[in-house]
Structures are given as structure tokens and as C-alpha cells.
Design a protein around this motif. Structure first.
Motif, PDB file in Angstrom:
ATOM      1  N   HIS A   1       0.829  -1.214   0.000  1.00 30.79           N
ATOM      2  CA  HIS A   1       0.000   0.000   0.000  1.00 30.79           C
ATOM      3  C   HIS A   1       0.865   1.267   0.000  1.00 30.79           C
ATOM      4  O   HIS A   1       0.459   2.289  -0.552  1.00 30.79           O
ATOM      5  CB  HIS A   1      -0.925   0.016   1.222  1.00 30.79           C
ATOM      6  CG  HIS A   1      -1.917  -1.104   1.226  1.00 30.79           C
ATOM      7  ND1 HIS A   1      -2.757  -1.352   0.168  1.00 30.79           N
ATOM      8  CD2 HIS A   1      -2.221  -2.029   2.176  1.00 30.79           C
ATOM      9  CE1 HIS A   1      -3.528  -2.390   0.457  1.00 30.79           C
ATOM     10  NE2 HIS A   1      -3.217  -2.824   1.670  1.00 30.79           N
TER      11      HIS A   1
ATOM     12  N   VAL B   1      -8.075   3.619   3.878  1.00 32.39           N
ATOM     13  CA  VAL B   1      -9.035   2.783   4.597  1.00 32.39           C
ATOM     14  C   VAL B   1      -8.393   2.027   5.761  1.00 32.39           C
ATOM     15  O   VAL B   1      -9.064   1.728   6.749  1.00 32.39           O
ATOM     16  CB  VAL B   1      -9.818   1.835   3.647  1.00 32.39           C
ATOM     17  CG1 VAL B   1     -10.601   2.642   2.632  1.00 32.39           C
ATOM     18  CG2 VAL B   1      -8.932   0.822   2.982  1.00 32.39           C
ATOM     19  N   ASP B   2      -7.076   1.759   5.664  1.00 38.27           N
ATOM     20  CA  ASP B   2      -6.399   1.134   6.811  1.00 38.27           C
ATOM     21  C   ASP B   2      -6.078   2.151   7.901  1.00 38.27           C
ATOM     22  O   ASP B   2      -5.878   1.783   9.063  1.00 38.27           O
ATOM     23  CB  ASP B   2      -5.101   0.444   6.369  1.00 38.27           C
ATOM     24  CG  ASP B   2      -5.340  -1.007   5.951  1.00 38.27           C
ATOM     25  OD1 ASP B   2      -6.518  -1.424   5.904  1.00 38.27           O
ATOM     26  OD2 ASP B   2      -4.363  -1.712   5.664  1.00 38.27           O
TER      27      ASP B   2
ATOM     28  N   HIS C   1     -13.735  -1.580   4.180  1.00 37.03           N
ATOM     29  CA  HIS C   1     -13.180  -2.539   3.233  1.00 37.03           C
ATOM     30  C   HIS C   1     -14.177  -3.235   2.323  1.00 37.03           C
ATOM     31  O   HIS C   1     -13.822  -4.214   1.665  1.00 37.03           O
ATOM     32  CB  HIS C   1     -12.337  -3.581   3.977  1.00 37.03           C
ATOM     33  CG  HIS C   1     -10.964  -3.091   4.341  1.00 37.03           C
ATOM     34  ND1 HIS C   1     -10.746  -2.205   5.363  1.00 37.03           N
ATOM     35  CD2 HIS C   1      -9.736  -3.342   3.803  1.00 37.03           C
ATOM     36  CE1 HIS C   1      -9.437  -1.956   5.464  1.00 37.03           C
ATOM     37  NE2 HIS C   1      -8.812  -2.630   4.525  1.00 37.03           N
TER      38      HIS C   1
ATOM     39  N   HIS D   1      -6.092   0.303  -2.860  1.00 39.01           N
ATOM     40  CA  HIS D   1      -6.018  -0.425  -1.590  1.00 39.01           C
ATOM     41  C   HIS D   1      -6.919  -1.656  -1.630  1.00 39.01           C
ATOM     42  O   HIS D   1      -6.526  -2.754  -1.222  1.00 39.01           O
ATOM     43  CB  HIS D   1      -6.421   0.487  -0.431  1.00 39.01           C
ATOM     44  CG  HIS D   1      -6.191  -0.148   0.909  1.00 39.01           C
ATOM     45  ND1 HIS D   1      -5.150   0.199   1.732  1.00 39.01           N
ATOM     46  CD2 HIS D   1      -6.855  -1.157   1.552  1.00 39.01           C
ATOM     47  CE1 HIS D   1      -5.179  -0.553   2.819  1.00 39.01           C
ATOM     48  NE2 HIS D   1      -6.207  -1.374   2.735  1.00 39.01           N
TER      49      HIS D   1
ATOM     50  N   ASP E   1      -5.843  -5.553  -1.469  1.00 42.09           N
ATOM     51  CA  ASP E   1      -6.413  -6.409  -0.419  1.00 42.09           C
ATOM     52  C   ASP E   1      -7.188  -7.578  -1.039  1.00 42.09           C
ATOM     53  O   ASP E   1      -7.178  -8.686  -0.502  1.00 42.09           O
ATOM     54  CB  ASP E   1      -7.330  -5.595   0.508  1.00 42.09           C
ATOM     55  CG  ASP E   1      -6.541  -4.853   1.590  1.00 42.09           C
ATOM     56  OD1 ASP E   1      -5.296  -4.963   1.597  1.00 42.09           O
ATOM     57  OD2 ASP E   1      -7.156  -4.166   2.427  1.00 42.09           O
TER      58      ASP E   1
HETATM   59 ZN   LIG Z   1      -6.707  -2.918   4.118  1.00 43.37          ZN
END
Ligand SMILES: [Zn+2]
Length: 218
Positions: A5, A31-32, A67, A103, A107
Motif C-alpha cells: 500500500h 481505509v487502513d 473494506h 487499496h 487487499d
Molecule cells: Zn486494508
């Protein structure tokens, strides 16, 4: 995915050299960065589950706000529009939006099927690269190395902060990743919800370092 990322942010510098690495990290990791906050608020959930996949001891069983596919599209559009509004640079705004969405794609490749379509439903996506430790390491370090090469070909340090600061950021991210992979599972999901917020530090660090580097003449 972790290093990957950050890698897309480093890679994107080549496409939009005037955008700070801090913004590019913020987008690729958005988002993380938000996920620990939603865990703390009790709006999303995860549990410790050693062996969930070969790579991660975490079971991401409920995190649709950050997510899900629809969530990813909304966050991408949101940050892209905010960037366009603030900076009046449409091309850069598109890249920022695409980075946020990258992202979800990364993922999707790495996670077991735990990424939902929207808030509810029973359809989950995930191609499960995390079932292979070797495959995961090749992907993470391959992307990260490509990102470092492109970023250092695009920019050059103007002082020690630009050089030592940059390489310490890269070194620390690498050490954290190796620690995650080789260390014992975290003691609790609530600890992750607290410690995870420290990731904002890397965004600030990237803003700081990027200011002390300049674009190489092309
Ligand atoms: Zn993530």
C-alpha cells in the motif's frame, strides 16, 4: 497487505510529481488508517485467529465501512473530490482517488474472501495470496522495491532530512513488516485498534521528508 500500500504511493510520485508523498501515502492507506478508528468505535470488528491464513493471525470478519467494494468506491470518490476541491488539480485528484481504490484491489489479491460487496450480504471476495508466505513476500517486497526505485528516480534530497529521513522511513516500514510476519500474534484486537492509529505517523513523516526533496530534472 502492508508494504504494497505504501509502494503504490511511491510509484504514483512518478505520475504526479507535484503531489506530496504524504498525500500519496494517505490515499493508498486511507481505509487502513480509518480502520483502527472504526474498531475503537465498535463499528467494525476483528479477532485474533492464528492460522486464519498462513500470513496473518487476524480474522477480518466485519469491516464493511472501510473494506467493502462499495465502501472503497465511496472513500475513493470522497478523497478524490476533496483533493480536486482543495487543490484544483483534476489529474492529481484522479490519481489520488485511484490510489484509494488500489487499496481494495491489493487487499482483494491478498486477503482470504473477507471483503464484502456492501454493508450487508453474504458475498465475500478475496483471492487469498496470504495462503502463500513466499508469494506474499515476493509481492510485498517486489512492489516496495519498485516504489523505492521510482520515487528516488523522480526526486532527490536537498538536505539530510530528505535523505536520512526518507531512508529511515523506508527502514522502519520494512522492520515493522518483518516484525508482523515473524513475531507472535498480537495479544488482542483492541490493542490493534489503539496501536493501529500510529500509522498516521507514516503519513506525516512522508509529508516532512517529501518537503526536503526536490524533483529531478527530467
Ligand atoms: Zn486494508
Amino acid at each position: 497487505m502492508f508494504l504494497g500500500h505504501y509502494a503504490v504511493g511511491l510509484v504514483a510520485k512518478k505520475a504526479v510529481p507535484r503531489v506530496s508523498l504524504g498525500t500519496l501515502f494517505l490515499a493508498g492507506q486511507l481505509v487502513d488508517l480509518l480502520w483502527p478508528l472504526f474498531l475503537l468505535l465498535g463499528l467494525e470488528h476483528a479477532r485474533i485467529d492464528p492460522g486464519n491464513t498462513a500470513v496473518t493471525p487476524l480474522d477480518f470478519y466485519d469491516y464493511p465501512i472501510t473494506h467493502s467494494l462499495i465502501g472503497a468506491i465511496l472513500w475513493s470518490g470522497g478523497l478524490g473530490l476533496a483533493y480536486a476541491f482543495l487543490k484544483k488539480d483534476r489529474r492529481a485528484a484522479v490519481v489520488v482517488g485511484l490510489l484509494v481504490f488500489s487499496h481494495w484491489v491489493l487487499d482483494l489479491i491478498t486477503h482470504r474472501p473477507d471483503l464484502s460487496l456492501g454493508l450487508g450480504g453474504s458475498t465475500y471476495f478475496g483471492l487469498g495470496l496470504w495462503n502463500s508466505v513466499a508469494g506474499t513476500l515476493i509481492a510485498e517486497f517486489g512492489l516496495f522495491a519498485a516504489g523505492i526505485v521510482l520515487y528516488t528516480r523522480t526526486t532527490t534530497p536537498i538536505n539530510r532530512i530528505g535523505s536520512i529521513g526518507f531512508w529511515s522511513l523506508i527502514g522502519l516500514l520494512t522492520l515493522i513488516y518483518i516484525g508482523n510476519i515473524t513475531g507472535p500474534p498480537p495479544p488482542s484486537a483492541s490493542l490493534i485498534a489503539v496501536v493501529g492509529n500510529a500509522s498516521w505517523l507514516f503519513v506525516l513523516w512522508a509529508y516532512w521528508v517529501d518537503k526536503h526533496r526536490t524533483l529531478k530534472p527530467s
